[in-house]
Write an enzyme that holds these catalytic residues in place. Structure first.
Site, short mmCIF file in Angstrom:
data_model
loop_
_atom_site.label_atom_id
_atom_site.label_comp_id
_atom_site.label_asym_id
_atom_site.label_seq_id
_atom_site.Cartn_x
_atom_site.Cartn_y
_atom_site.Cartn_z
N GLY A 7 0.79 -1.24 0.00
CA GLY A 7 0.00 0.00 0.00
C GLY A 7 0.81 1.28 0.00
CG HIS A 16 2.01 -1.90 -15.44
ND1 HIS A 16 1.70 -3.16 -14.96
CD2 HIS A 16 3.07 -2.06 -16.26
CE1 HIS A 16 2.54 -4.04 -15.47
NE2 HIS A 16 3.37 -3.40 -16.26
C1 GAR Z 1 3.35 -1.20 -7.37
O1 GAR Z 1 4.67 -1.18 -7.83
C2 GAR Z 1 2.39 -1.22 -8.54
O2 GAR Z 1 2.83 -0.46 -9.63
C3 GAR Z 1 2.35 -2.69 -8.87
O3 GAR Z 1 2.32 -3.32 -7.61
C4 GAR Z 1 3.03 -2.51 -6.65
C5 GAR Z 1 2.17 -2.32 -5.44
O4 GAR Z 1 2.87 -1.67 -4.40
N1 GAR Z 1 1.23 -3.03 -9.69
C6 GAR Z 1 1.29 -3.92 -10.68
O5 GAR Z 1 2.28 -4.55 -10.95
C7 GAR Z 1 0.00 -4.08 -11.46
N2 GAR Z 1 0.22 -4.81 -12.67
P1 GAR Z 1 2.12 -0.97 -3.19
O6 GAR Z 1 1.14 -1.98 -2.61
O7 GAR Z 1 3.23 -0.63 -2.24
O8 GAR Z 1 1.42 0.27 -3.73
#
Ligand code: GAR
Length: 195
Positions: free
Chosen positions: A12, A110
């Site tokens: 998050g 992304h």
């Molecule tokens: C982030 O890096 C986001 O861009 C990626 O997951 C991570 C979540 O981090 N999303 C994807 O890869 C979607 N295809 P977070 O929970 O710390 O925000």
């Protein structure tokens, strides 16, 4: 006020960037009305709680079929009456019914410059592993509208990030988050809220 619901699965940090940007005025005309997680253990839930935002869990484990889970997910979102749904590290395929109902009202972050390193199987650290294996010198992040494909919707904003000599998937992920994701997602929400 734009009513925003944030869907999360993990740490998050992007949710935190949105919360901080609403609090410090980087995002205006916006209220985060709820956070929905598919994962009981998501640290994002604690971030929501600390910020006084209602947090909801809809886990596939609690349903006997994907259809039931999809229905429950849609209901949890509907109940929050969002103007905008933000996928911030939400690692669940969005049900077609939700995409139809919230056409042009769902955005996703992304961690690459789409159309590179996107689509089925490319999420989180795997994106950065693939980029480093391919030897890319410039990567970044993309905010886009969500359609029925995987990472195929119209692009809203992108930001480039340099790959450095000796980067590991983790160091690259961290730099992409700091330099691109945590700025881009609040900027996109603010743009939508004020357009
Ligand atoms: C982030 O890096 C986001 O861009 C990626 O997951 C991570 C979540 O981090 N999303 C994807 O890869 C979607 N295809 P977070 O929970 O710390 O925000």
């Amino acid at each position: 006020m734009l009513r925003v619901v944030v869907l999360v699965s993990g740490g998050g940090t992007n949710l935190q960037a949105i919360i901080d940007a609403v609090n410090d005025g980087t995002i205006t005309n916006t209220e985060i009305v709820g956070v929905v997680s598919n994962n009981y253990n998501a640290y994002a839930l604690e971030r929501a709680e600390k910020a006084g935002i209602s947090a909801h869990i809809v886990s596939p484990k609690d349903f006997s079929s994907r259809e039931e889970f999809n229905r429950a997910l849609l209901k949890a979102v509907d109940d929050l009456a969002p103007d905008l749904i933000v996928l911030a590290g939400f690692l669940v395929v969005i049900p077609g019914e939700m995409i139809d109902k919230y056409e042009n009202k769902i955005i996703n972050i992304h961690p690459s410059l789409i159309p590179s390193f996107c689509g089925t199987g490319y999420y989180g650290l795997k994106v950065h592993e693939a980029a480093l294996e391919r030897g890319v010198k410039i990567t970044g992040a993309t905010v886009h509208y969500v359609d029925k494909g995987t990472d195929t919707g119209p692009i809203i904003m992108q930001k480039a990030v340099e790959v450095k000599e000796g980067d590991t998937p983790k160091t690259l992920q961290q730099r992409v988050m700091e330099e691109a994701e945590w700025k881009l997602l609040p900027a996109a929400i603010n743009m939508i809220a004020n357009s």
